[in-house]
Design a protein around this motif. Sequence first.
Motif, PDB file in Angstrom:
ATOM      1  N   GLU A  46       0.764 -12.276 -29.253  1.00 45.08           N
ATOM      2  CA  GLU A  46      -0.601 -11.864 -28.914  1.00 45.08           C
ATOM      3  C   GLU A  46      -1.436 -11.640 -30.169  1.00 45.08           C
ATOM      4  O   GLU A  46      -2.630 -11.911 -30.188  1.00 45.08           O
ATOM      5  N   LYS A  47      -0.780 -11.141 -31.238  1.00 41.94           N
ATOM      6  CA  LYS A  47      -1.521 -10.786 -32.443  1.00 41.94           C
ATOM      7  C   LYS A  47      -0.967 -11.486 -33.686  1.00 41.94           C
ATOM      8  O   LYS A  47       0.229 -11.759 -33.790  1.00 41.94           O
ATOM      9  N   SER A  48      -1.877 -11.713 -34.623  1.00 49.90           N
ATOM     10  CA  SER A  48      -1.516 -12.356 -35.874  1.00 49.90           C
ATOM     11  C   SER A  48      -0.509 -11.527 -36.661  1.00 49.90           C
ATOM     12  O   SER A  48       0.406 -12.064 -37.295  1.00 49.90           O
ATOM     13  N   SER A  49      -0.654 -10.209 -36.643  1.00 47.23           N
ATOM     14  CA  SER A  49       0.247  -9.333 -37.397  1.00 47.23           C
ATOM     15  C   SER A  49       1.678  -9.451 -36.905  1.00 47.23           C
ATOM     16  O   SER A  49       2.629  -9.324 -37.688  1.00 47.23           O
ATOM     17  N   ALA A  50       1.863  -9.705 -35.598  1.00 47.89           N
ATOM     18  CA  ALA A  50       3.210  -9.873 -35.050  1.00 47.89           C
ATOM     19  C   ALA A  50       3.838 -11.154 -35.579  1.00 47.89           C
ATOM     20  O   ALA A  50       5.024 -11.180 -35.926  1.00 47.89           O
ATOM     21  N   ALA A  51       3.036 -12.215 -35.652  1.00 48.12           N
ATOM     22  CA  ALA A  51       3.546 -13.476 -36.191  1.00 48.12           C
ATOM     23  C   ALA A  51       3.907 -13.322 -37.663  1.00 48.12           C
ATOM     24  O   ALA A  51       4.901 -13.876 -38.142  1.00 48.12           O
ATOM     25  N   LYS A  52       3.110 -12.547 -38.389  1.00 47.49           N
ATOM     26  CA  LYS A  52       3.389 -12.308 -39.805  1.00 47.49           C
ATOM     27  C   LYS A  52       4.711 -11.564 -39.969  1.00 47.49           C
ATOM     28  O   LYS A  52       5.500 -11.865 -40.870  1.00 47.49           O
ATOM     29  N   THR A  53       4.971 -10.610 -39.092  1.00 51.28           N
ATOM     30  CA  THR A  53       6.243  -9.886 -39.133  1.00 51.28           C
ATOM     31  C   THR A  53       7.398 -10.823 -38.820  1.00 51.28           C
ATOM     32  O   THR A  53       8.464 -10.745 -39.446  1.00 51.28           O
ATOM     33  N   ALA A  54       7.199 -11.721 -37.856  1.00 44.65           N
ATOM     34  CA  ALA A  54       8.259 -12.663 -37.482  1.00 44.65           C
ATOM     35  C   ALA A  54       8.653 -13.538 -38.672  1.00 44.65           C
ATOM     36  O   ALA A  54       9.835 -13.844 -38.864  1.00 44.65           O
ATOM     37  N   LEU A  55       7.679 -13.940 -39.478  1.00 48.18           N
ATOM     38  CA  LEU A  55       7.975 -14.762 -40.656  1.00 48.18           C
ATOM     39  C   LEU A  55       8.852 -14.014 -41.650  1.00 48.18           C
ATOM     40  O   LEU A  55       9.643 -14.615 -42.380  1.00 48.18           O
ATOM     41  N   MET A  56       8.713 -12.701 -41.667  1.00 46.22           N
ATOM     42  CA  MET A  56       9.538 -11.860 -42.531  1.00 46.22           C
ATOM     43  C   MET A  56      11.016 -12.020 -42.193  1.00 46.22           C
ATOM     44  O   MET A  56      11.892 -11.823 -43.044  1.00 46.22           O
ATOM     45  N   LEU A  57      11.317 -12.411 -40.950  1.00 45.75           N
ATOM     46  CA  LEU A  57      12.688 -12.482 -40.461  1.00 45.75           C
ATOM     47  C   LEU A  57      13.371 -13.812 -40.757  1.00 45.75           C
ATOM     48  O   LEU A  57      14.490 -14.047 -40.294  1.00 45.75           O
ATOM     49  N   ASN A  58      12.702 -14.694 -41.485  1.00 45.20           N
ATOM     50  CA  ASN A  58      13.324 -15.951 -41.868  1.00 45.20           C
ATOM     51  C   ASN A  58      14.645 -15.673 -42.587  1.00 45.20           C
ATOM     52  O   ASN A  58      14.680 -14.918 -43.563  1.00 45.20           O
ATOM     53  N   GLY A  59      15.731 -16.249 -42.081  1.00 46.25           N
ATOM     54  CA  GLY A  59      17.046 -15.971 -42.648  1.00 46.25           C
ATOM     55  C   GLY A  59      17.799 -14.894 -41.898  1.00 46.25           C
ATOM     56  O   GLY A  59      18.945 -14.580 -42.244  1.00 46.25           O
ATOM     57  N   GLY A  60      17.181 -14.324 -40.861  1.00 38.69           N
ATOM     58  CA  GLY A  60      17.858 -13.331 -40.038  1.00 38.69           C
ATOM     59  C   GLY A  60      18.919 -13.976 -39.161  1.00 38.69           C
ATOM     60  O   GLY A  60      18.939 -15.199 -38.979  1.00 38.69           O
ATOM     61  N   THR A  61      19.801 -13.171 -38.609  1.00 36.16           N
ATOM     62  CA  THR A  61      20.927 -13.691 -37.829  1.00 36.16           C
ATOM     63  C   THR A  61      20.804 -13.322 -36.355  1.00 36.16           C
ATOM     64  O   THR A  61      20.576 -12.168 -36.008  1.00 36.16           O
TER      65      THR A  61
END
Length: 258
Positions: A46-61
């Motif tokens: 819904e929000k851009s900030s959520a997508a930005k947080t998701a990018l932080m998880l690159n490499g997560g398991t």
Amino acid sequence: MPHSVHVSGIAPTTTEAHLNDFFTFCGKIEKIDFDTTAHTATIHFEKSSAAKTALMLNGGTLDANTLNVTSDTEHEDEKHTDEAVHHIEQSDKPRAGIAAEYLARGYTLSDGILQRAIEIDTKQGISKRFLSYLTTVDTTIGNKALGPDQTVSGKVVETVTAATQQVRSVDEQKGYSKTAGDYYSKALASSFGGKVREFYTTTSKQVLDIHEEAKRISAEQKGTAAGGTGTGTGTGETPITVSPPVAGAPVPSAGVKS
């Protein structure tokens, strides 16, 4: 502008529900386009900030597979006014706090990802909306439990222990915590309240601080599951159940009603 991220490297056993559970910690999801054949997905937030947080998880398991999280768009945090806040959404929280919630629910995030969360908070600062919300929690519960113009984290009470006992007593009698951001209110009134406040209001963190906050959140979740006084993490709007890592307790809303 779409607020979405692309996810690849998804395990064959991962379902759309697993993806929803994993990325819900970032913020409200509008829909998921999941290609089960290619094992890829596009998560629409819904929000851009959520997508930005998701990018932080690159490499997560997730389900023992390492996820690749990318986007063709540069996502930014939303701008908020300075009005008093009685409710926050998941996407309003500091990234280090969100990372701690992931760890508390049994997900694996590398120290590199945790450092990335700290760096985003340092660059962006803690949002005024979240700081206002935390102040509202502090004063709302303090006023109701301890008296006018008092906060659960303030030094106006003789000891933090006395404040904690009083808050719990009033909670049991009148159920104030049922309509409050339970985790934050009780954490602020605890013996480690100062550390909690510092964690969520400053950007001077280390990876170890995120691990320590994850332990505190996990302890509250276990208390809830056992029928104790624990209160969960305060993430999201609706209860969610994390699949493979931990069959955890539902996560309550973080809204505060005065």
